[in-house]
Design a protein around this motif. Sequence first.
Motif, PDB file in Angstrom:
ATOM      1  N   ILE B 310       0.298  -1.257  -6.882  1.00  0.00           N
ATOM      2  CA  ILE B 310       0.131   0.091  -6.342  1.00  0.00           C
ATOM      3  C   ILE B 310       1.318   0.447  -5.454  1.00  0.00           C
ATOM      4  O   ILE B 310       1.942   1.498  -5.576  1.00  0.00           O
ATOM      5  N   ASN B 313       4.681   0.496  -7.847  1.00  0.00           N
ATOM      6  CA  ASN B 313       4.657   1.550  -8.871  1.00  0.00           C
ATOM      7  C   ASN B 313       4.781   2.933  -8.235  1.00  0.00           C
ATOM      8  O   ASN B 313       5.446   3.824  -8.764  1.00  0.00           O
ATOM      9  N   LEU B 314       4.126   3.082  -7.060  1.00  0.00           N
ATOM     10  CA  LEU B 314       4.125   4.412  -6.443  1.00  0.00           C
ATOM     11  C   LEU B 314       5.510   4.852  -5.986  1.00  0.00           C
ATOM     12  O   LEU B 314       5.735   6.017  -5.712  1.00  0.00           O
ATOM     13  N   ARG B 315       6.425   3.910  -5.905  1.00  0.00           N
ATOM     14  CA  ARG B 315       7.784   4.288  -5.514  1.00  0.00           C
ATOM     15  C   ARG B 315       8.486   5.079  -6.610  1.00  0.00           C
ATOM     16  O   ARG B 315       9.457   5.790  -6.347  1.00  0.00           O
ATOM     17  N   GLY B 319       4.962   6.796 -11.360  1.00  0.00           N
ATOM     18  CA  GLY B 319       3.743   6.413 -10.662  1.00  0.00           C
ATOM     19  C   GLY B 319       3.030   5.230 -11.263  1.00  0.00           C
ATOM     20  O   GLY B 319       3.627   4.404 -11.956  1.00  0.00           O
ATOM     21  N   ILE B 320       1.733   5.184 -10.997  1.00  0.00           N
ATOM     22  CA  ILE B 320       0.922   4.053 -11.442  1.00  0.00           C
ATOM     23  C   ILE B 320       0.322   4.363 -12.806  1.00  0.00           C
ATOM     24  O   ILE B 320      -0.320   5.397 -12.991  1.00  0.00           O
ATOM     25  N   ILE B 350      -0.638  13.574  -3.887  1.00  0.00           N
ATOM     26  CA  ILE B 350      -0.549  12.860  -5.161  1.00  0.00           C
ATOM     27  C   ILE B 350      -1.029  13.769  -6.280  1.00  0.00           C
ATOM     28  O   ILE B 350      -1.681  14.794  -6.027  1.00  0.00           O
ATOM     29  N   TYR B 356      -1.381   8.765 -15.400  1.00  0.00           N
ATOM     30  CA  TYR B 356      -0.585   8.246 -14.292  1.00  0.00           C
ATOM     31  C   TYR B 356      -1.023   8.882 -12.990  1.00  0.00           C
ATOM     32  O   TYR B 356      -1.389  10.058 -12.954  1.00  0.00           O
ATOM     33  N   PHE B 358       0.678   9.637  -9.404  1.00  0.00           N
ATOM     34  CA  PHE B 358       2.000   9.590  -8.777  1.00  0.00           C
ATOM     35  C   PHE B 358       2.081  10.475  -7.540  1.00  0.00           C
ATOM     36  O   PHE B 358       1.314  11.415  -7.368  1.00  0.00           O
ATOM     37  N   ALA B 359       3.036  10.120  -6.697  1.00  0.00           N
ATOM     38  CA  ALA B 359       3.238  10.882  -5.469  1.00  0.00           C
ATOM     39  C   ALA B 359       4.002  12.154  -5.790  1.00  0.00           C
ATOM     40  O   ALA B 359       4.914  12.152  -6.622  1.00  0.00           O
ATOM     41  N   LEU B 367       4.905   8.186   1.857  1.00  0.00           N
ATOM     42  CA  LEU B 367       4.449   7.249   0.843  1.00  0.00           C
ATOM     43  C   LEU B 367       3.655   6.073   1.422  1.00  0.00           C
ATOM     44  O   LEU B 367       2.648   5.639   0.863  1.00  0.00           O
ATOM     45  N   ILE B 371       0.023   4.697   0.248  1.00  0.00           N
ATOM     46  CA  ILE B 371      -0.215   3.324  -0.184  1.00  0.00           C
ATOM     47  C   ILE B 371      -1.353   2.725   0.641  1.00  0.00           C
ATOM     48  O   ILE B 371      -2.296   2.141   0.103  1.00  0.00           O
TER      49      ILE B 371
END
Lengths: 598, 376
Positions: B310, B313-315, B319-320, B350, B356, B358-359, B367, B371
């Motif tokens: 998490i 991936n979020l970076r 996304g995830i 988000i 997916y 994602f932010a 972020l 997280i």
Amino acid sequence: MTRQDKIRNFCIVAHIDHGKSTLADRLIEHTGTLTKRELSEQVLDSMDIERERGITIKLTPTKMKYVYNGEQYELNLIDTPGHVDFTYEVSRSLAACEGAILIVDATQGVEAQTLANAYLAIDNNLEILPVINKIDLPSADIETAREEIEEIIGIDSSIAPAVSAKDGTNINQVLEQIVKYVPAPKGNENATLRALIFDSYYDNFKGAVCLVRIFDGQVKAGDRIKFYITGKEYDVTEVGVFEPKPVSQNVLRAGDVGYICASIKNVAETKVGDTITNATNPTLNPLPGYKEVKPVVFSGIFCVDGADYDALKDALEKLKLNDASLEYEPEVSQALGFGFRCGFLGLLHMEIIQERLEREFDLDLITTAPSVCYKVHKVDGEVINVSNPADLPKPQEIEFMEEPMTRVNIFTPPQFVGNLMELAQEKRGEHKDLQYLDKNRCQLVYDIPLNEIIYDFFDKLKSCSRGYASLDYEILGYKESDLVKVDILLNGEVCDALSMIVHRERAYYKSRAIVEKLKEVIPRQLFEIPIQAAIGSKVIARETVKALRKDVLAKCYGGDISRKRKLLEKQKKGKKRMRKIGSVEIPSEAFMSILKID
Amino acid sequence: MNLGIYVHIPFCVSKCLYCNFYSENKLEYINDYVLALTKEIKRESKKYTQYSIDTIFIGGGTPSVLPAGCVSLIVNAIKQNYNVLPGAEITIEANPNSINYTNSAEWFSAGVNRVSVGVQTTSNRVLKIIGRTHTYQDFFKAIDDLKSVGFKNINADIMIGLPTQKQNELKATLRQCFGMGLTHISAYTLILEEGTPMCGLVQQKKLKLPSEEKTLGMFKYLLKHTELNGYNRYEVSNFCLPGFECKHNLNCWNMVPYVGFGCAAHSFVENFRFGNISNIERYIKLINQGKSVKAFNEELTVNQLIEESIMLNLRTTKGINLKDLKQKYGYDLLKEKSLEVMELQKLGLIKLENGYLFATTEGFYVLNQIILKLVD
């Protein structure tokens, strides 16, 4: 000489830090009751917290043998707690004695509690033996101390030994003077039993153990006894004395100080001040002075980690075994979850209990702001006691409210009178008296609402007198007052644990201080958080915690993800200590931080 | 299966005031170190025979301080002992003032095809304040040299929120990067790490950081102008022209395994995270004695793997991959964190699209908080 002629029952009273426990140690050492090695510094103060703060809370009597003019005397020392929270306990301990040693610090002279304790002793018809202590210090001024004893307390100072409890100088003089000046008890050994309970403690094997002074009659194992106030009857299993460890005896007789065990399940049944008498032939004249001890300061105690609730419950039960004055009942707070509303004898008592819970039981606590017990007169004529702001009825249901008042005696060098008057005024104090006792000392008397004293009055007093002023207070009773409940709203939701009852005139100022403090301690979150203080629906103060704008983890070099995870775990831990009010997260520390607000 | 290789060169001529990563200026150890490094590369290769190497990253420290021949030695050691895929991305980090025509040519001929230049800013004034030893003239010359030997894929590391940095200085830096046709820009906001000289200077009020407002303003400027110039943001701090994503870093965010060689290098292989010791002399000694240089080795629990997925991936802007997370670890994020997801969606931080999570651009600013909400 009769048996009683060779008994002396006495206590030591002093202002805090004037060396009460040290003197007690030296007496025990000089009479050979314990050797220096056995006497691990201060035997009488057994709890860590007490030892650290140099104050005694639990009373432990000690029987000492002393030979004077070829006769062996039995000296019973009854130690007393040195704090205003325990004034009633002190008074009962005094009632168990015929004499009191009044310690005066040769470097500081007579202080507020010296005088308050001297008066207590005089009220209990005790013979007072002044002792001037700390003569080993370079700043000791024995003559001034003698003058103050004569002028301020009004007792003869010529009999006062000048001693150093620290290095043992002139301790023998103290023992001699005790025999000479403290009267022997004059009870009737053949009358019906009258024994005063001046303390009790819980023993895992013996149950509640009563510490008693026998005034009349005698008591031995197998006797059927009755407690006058509670009306309960028990069979005595053991009697004994403290040397200072409990040593069982065949019999306790008039004049003796010792203990009685009677398979009593709970210390709450052994009320300090109650009279123990024979069950078959009970006395009709109980010993005077009994009072029901009621808590005056209340606070909610919660665990930082809600999962510790059961541990907190166990811990309170254990403390209650030995401390009948501690009261608690379950409380549910929206903000803090399950916890307990606890009642204490005073601020120190509260601090001690909280500290013991954290230290001895390893609990991480959140405590709510201390409160007093208000009398609320409702429109329908009902009068209720409210010690938790959350329980206060709606404003339209309240006719008027009363709050507890205290009489506060402040002793101070004259140059601080101005500061102290300002402080007392600020705390809604009503000026009663100002006396110049001598050239170095004034006595200020104010009536101040208890709820103004329970926060930081003592600290303030010290800081505005450079530590010189001393304080003593007693509860006077209730007085009508214009009180309001202030709620704190976070993002529009009331946080019940932060509600408080304050005087209307102080509400604005106090609300301002609290919302400002909260703004400091509540971390910025993903959205803006208004912090409001309100009386009913009227907002009287507001601050805003701005939304968090930027919080990104740094670049990671060489694939060092472990480091990132550690950071994350640290933050997660921090979050565990957060409480949620609606969608707002508040650190546990926030609840504590507002306690420091005046 | 693919595997990335990371090689750490822990030497710096001088340490930047904000840096708290491991590096030393004991340049006298360089030769011994490189030899030890090639030994480690060789001796570890047995463990990775089933892997194909698709990225190599030579980072630091300052790899560009290596004397002639070293980079070739390292790259060849890898190529000889591992199955390096044709077209593998091979990156080297370099400082503008240690890049020259000769070493550029050597790197290029060794097979290095991507250079990441730590310019930070093109304002000489700010460079001096943050303790960098190069000037913007060095930067221009470096890029010239790199291009002239054939490098096409060049990144510039730049920083935002440096002490006393002004928006027009960032503007200039960006204009120069765009102008030189760099394919990639990494932009990090300065984070004051405790224990760094800069942190001390700021605490003593000897250095002043731009306000949060100003830093955010600069970041917004960066977002706008990278986009206008055709750069995609594919990760919270990384921007590139189409097709020039840094595969090595992307793999890292996507939990693709990588192995690190050298002092203080970290690895992630088969759910184990491990790392080497951070002491050059001991590293050399132990390698020469044939002993282990591991400082730690931990197997991640399923929970930790979920959390890392998490977090990492979020970076990325992608996304995830929720289905992936469920298949790999049996974790249904939307179900487990339905309230938090809803709250974050409502705040516009988000988004959920095509499986997916994602932010958003707004979300990327905070972020960490996202997280934290999603990992318990």
